[in-house]
Design a protein around this motif. Structure first.
Motif, PDB file in Angstrom:
ATOM      1  N   LYS A 236       0.694  -1.298   0.052  1.00  0.00           N
ATOM      2  CA  LYS A 236       0.131  -0.154   0.038  1.00  0.00           C
ATOM      3  C   LYS A 236       0.840   1.310   0.088  1.00  0.00           C
ATOM      4  O   LYS A 236       0.472   2.169  -0.562  1.00  0.00           O
ATOM      5  CB  LYS A 236      -0.972   0.078   1.202  1.00  0.00           C
ATOM      6  N   ILE A 237       2.012   1.144   0.493  1.00  0.00           N
ATOM      7  CA  ILE A 237       2.873   2.558   0.654  1.00  0.00           C
ATOM      8  C   ILE A 237       3.499   2.656  -0.793  1.00  0.00           C
ATOM      9  O   ILE A 237       3.464   3.560  -1.258  1.00  0.00           O
ATOM     10  CB  ILE A 237       4.013   2.243   1.768  1.00  0.00           C
ATOM     11  N   ALA A 238       3.782   1.294  -1.324  1.00  0.00           N
ATOM     12  CA  ALA A 238       4.412   1.664  -2.702  1.00  0.00           C
ATOM     13  C   ALA A 238       3.488   1.978  -3.613  1.00  0.00           C
ATOM     14  O   ALA A 238       3.726   2.906  -4.548  1.00  0.00           O
ATOM     15  CB  ALA A 238       5.056   0.302  -3.033  1.00  0.00           C
ATOM     16  N   ASP A 239       2.234   1.814  -3.543  1.00  0.00           N
ATOM     17  CA  ASP A 239       1.122   2.065  -4.132  1.00  0.00           C
ATOM     18  C   ASP A 239       0.896   3.683  -4.108  1.00  0.00           C
ATOM     19  O   ASP A 239       0.999   4.330  -5.387  1.00  0.00           O
ATOM     20  CB  ASP A 239      -0.392   1.560  -3.987  1.00  0.00           C
ATOM     21  N   ARG A 240       0.960   4.207  -2.969  1.00  0.00           N
ATOM     22  CA  ARG A 240       0.772   5.622  -2.908  1.00  0.00           C
ATOM     23  C   ARG A 240       2.009   6.241  -3.222  1.00  0.00           C
ATOM     24  O   ARG A 240       1.645   7.276  -3.932  1.00  0.00           O
ATOM     25  CB  ARG A 240       0.474   5.733  -1.283  1.00  0.00           C
ATOM     26  N   LEU A 241       3.171   5.915  -3.020  1.00  0.00           N
ATOM     27  CA  LEU A 241       4.466   6.694  -3.651  1.00  0.00           C
ATOM     28  C   LEU A 241       4.444   6.992  -5.190  1.00  0.00           C
ATOM     29  O   LEU A 241       4.572   7.726  -5.718  1.00  0.00           O
ATOM     30  CB  LEU A 241       5.647   6.049  -2.982  1.00  0.00           C
ATOM     31  N   ARG A 278       6.879  -4.585  -5.346  1.00  0.00           N
ATOM     32  CA  ARG A 278       5.666  -3.840  -5.808  1.00  0.00           C
ATOM     33  C   ARG A 278       5.710  -2.568  -6.752  1.00  0.00           C
ATOM     34  O   ARG A 278       4.947  -2.576  -7.717  1.00  0.00           O
ATOM     35  CB  ARG A 278       4.641  -3.417  -4.456  1.00  0.00           C
ATOM     36  N   VAL A 279       6.906  -1.840  -6.571  1.00  0.00           N
ATOM     37  CA  VAL A 279       7.006  -0.795  -7.538  1.00  0.00           C
ATOM     38  C   VAL A 279       7.056  -1.344  -9.058  1.00  0.00           C
ATOM     39  O   VAL A 279       6.485  -1.060 -10.066  1.00  0.00           O
ATOM     40  CB  VAL A 279       8.248   0.038  -7.157  1.00  0.00           C
ATOM     41  N   GLU A 280       7.812  -2.330  -9.071  1.00  0.00           N
ATOM     42  CA  GLU A 280       8.074  -3.213 -10.350  1.00  0.00           C
ATOM     43  C   GLU A 280       6.856  -3.634 -10.709  1.00  0.00           C
ATOM     44  O   GLU A 280       6.303  -3.696 -12.241  1.00  0.00           O
ATOM     45  CB  GLU A 280       9.020  -4.168 -10.206  1.00  0.00           C
ATOM     46  N   GLY A 305      13.736   5.932   9.788  1.00  0.00           N
ATOM     47  CA  GLY A 305      13.326   4.761   9.274  1.00  0.00           C
ATOM     48  C   GLY A 305      12.439   5.452   8.039  1.00  0.00           C
ATOM     49  O   GLY A 305      11.764   6.235   8.071  1.00  0.00           O
ATOM     50  N   GLY A 306      12.210   4.327   7.258  1.00  0.00           N
ATOM     51  CA  GLY A 306      11.522   4.865   5.994  1.00  0.00           C
ATOM     52  C   GLY A 306      12.153   4.596   4.730  1.00  0.00           C
ATOM     53  O   GLY A 306      13.320   4.148   4.817  1.00  0.00           O
ATOM     54  N   CYS A 307      11.531   4.969   3.601  1.00  0.00           N
ATOM     55  CA  CYS A 307      12.169   4.943   2.071  1.00  0.00           C
ATOM     56  C   CYS A 307      11.552   6.129   1.173  1.00  0.00           C
ATOM     57  O   CYS A 307      10.689   6.457   1.735  1.00  0.00           O
ATOM     58  CB  CYS A 307      12.076   3.598   1.576  1.00  0.00           C
ATOM     59  N   SER A 308      12.126   5.979   0.264  1.00  0.00           N
ATOM     60  CA  SER A 308      11.684   6.910  -0.840  1.00  0.00           C
ATOM     61  C   SER A 308      11.868   6.118  -2.054  1.00  0.00           C
ATOM     62  O   SER A 308      12.688   5.175  -2.290  1.00  0.00           O
ATOM     63  CB  SER A 308      12.426   8.272  -1.033  1.00  0.00           C
ATOM     64  N   VAL A 309      10.887   6.527  -3.302  1.00  0.00           N
ATOM     65  CA  VAL A 309      10.921   5.990  -4.546  1.00  0.00           C
ATOM     66  C   VAL A 309      11.284   7.057  -5.268  1.00  0.00           C
ATOM     67  O   VAL A 309      10.402   8.076  -5.315  1.00  0.00           O
ATOM     68  CB  VAL A 309       9.778   5.111  -4.695  1.00  0.00           C
TER      69      VAL A 309
END
Length: 334
Positions: A236-241, A278-280, A305-309
């Motif tokens: 869900k996080i990847a979807d949002r980003l 999920r990004v792929e 903590g966390g990440c960016s795309v």
């Protein structure tokens, strides 16, 4: 938060000293300023110099990207603070090979002011021509119609890659600046924060967040994001980003992108690869091709903590810069 430091006041100086001692074949510290580092390997004459820089605490950014194929020098600031004009000018003088120098940095008030001052000093005092390109890739930091107000975050990595390759190709100052700006124009990033970092000098968290919360759009220095809520799943996080990025830049079916899933300091690679998975999937479903991918800690925020795309939309010119080999202490691409 426990840290392996001595006197917190000296963390930047001791980090730089350790880095130079660890990688003497790659990098050297200028005697004129201990915050000024340059490539230890001689570069060719009439090559445009690439100068990067920013606050400490983002390692391997920024000093980790000085080397063959990327930057020729770096000016090091205090933690999350711009370097002063003095080390920027000293690096400029050291890396100028007669073709001028390009400054690459994030769109933050302190960096804009100090790099601008250094450029004026280089021109007036040293007769060195300077070009500049700012990173403004953070989708969350300003609306699309005000893109020039956006922060630079992990997308800076792609700008270094593009400009460093262009300089190696033998392009002149104006062309290197053009390609750097094109790379920025084609790059978008979006991040999520899950836990704060702690500044060594104060021991205080950079922001407050609950144990089961996340913040969408959080900045790399703890700047407020656009939405705080319960921690969601990686998918869900990847979807949002990714969806927020694709709503901001038009990338159509059949086009190619470079992808960076960047850790902020304490996120395990296991988590980052789950996000990349999920990004792929999202991009594949839309018919967008991933030309090259990068997963790991590229521009961090201490132990946040966390990440960016990050997605960079490619054409032939930018693909050539992405393919160019690099040999830096913290990044190698053959």
């Amino acid at each position: 938060m426990k840290k392996l430091v001595n006197n917190p006041v000296n963390v930047v100086e001791e980090m730089v000293e350790g880095y130079v001692r660890a990688h003497p074949d790659y990098i050297k510290q200028l005697q004129s300023n201990d915050r000024a580092l340059v490539n230890a390997r001689e570069t060719k004459e009439n090559k445009v110099g690439i100068l990067i820089g920013g606050g400490s605490g983002h390692e391997p950014g920024f000093l980790g990207y000085v080397g063959e194929g990327m930057a020729d020098g770096v000016a090091v600031g205090n933690i999350f603070a711009s370097p002063s004009p003095d080390p920027i000018l000293e690096v400029t003088k050291a890396i100028d090979k007669g073709a001028g120098v390009v400054y690459l940095y994030g769109n933050y008030a302190g960096d804009v002011m100090n790099f601008g001052m250094a450029a004026e000093m280089a021109d007036l005092e040293e007769d060195i021509k300077v070009g500049m390109a700012l990173a403004t890739d953070d989708v969350a930091s300003a609306p699309k119609e005000e893109k020039d107000k956006r922060r630079g975050i992990a997308g800076e990595f792609f700008i270094y890659k593009a400009a460093g390759a262009a300089a190696d190709f033998g392009y002149d100052l104006e062309e290197v600046v053009r390609i750097a700006k094109k790379a920025n124009q084609n790059t978008r990033s979006m991040g999520v924060g899950t836990s704060p970092c702690y500044l060594p000098q104060t021991g205080e968290p950079s922001f407050e967040i609950g144990d089961n919360e996340m913040e969408i759009g959080l900045g790399h220095h703890g700047e407020p994001g656009i939405e705080k809520g319960p921690l969601e799943t990686a998918d869900k996080i990847a979807d949002r980003l990714v969806n927020d990025i694709l709503a901001d830049i038009e990338i159509t079916k059949g086009e190619e992108v470079a992808v960076l899933v960047n850790g902020l300091g304490s996120t395990p690679k296991m988590d980052l690869y789950i996000v990349y998975r999920r990004v792929e999937q999202i991009l594949s479903e839309r018919g967008i091709k991933i030309y090259r991918s990068y997963v790991g800690d590229y521009i961090t925020s201490l132990e946040m903590g966390g990440c960016s795309v990050t997605l960079m939309k490619l054409d032939k010119e930018l693909t050539d810069t992405i393919d160019h080999p690099v040999n830096c202490p913290m990044f190698v691409q053959k």
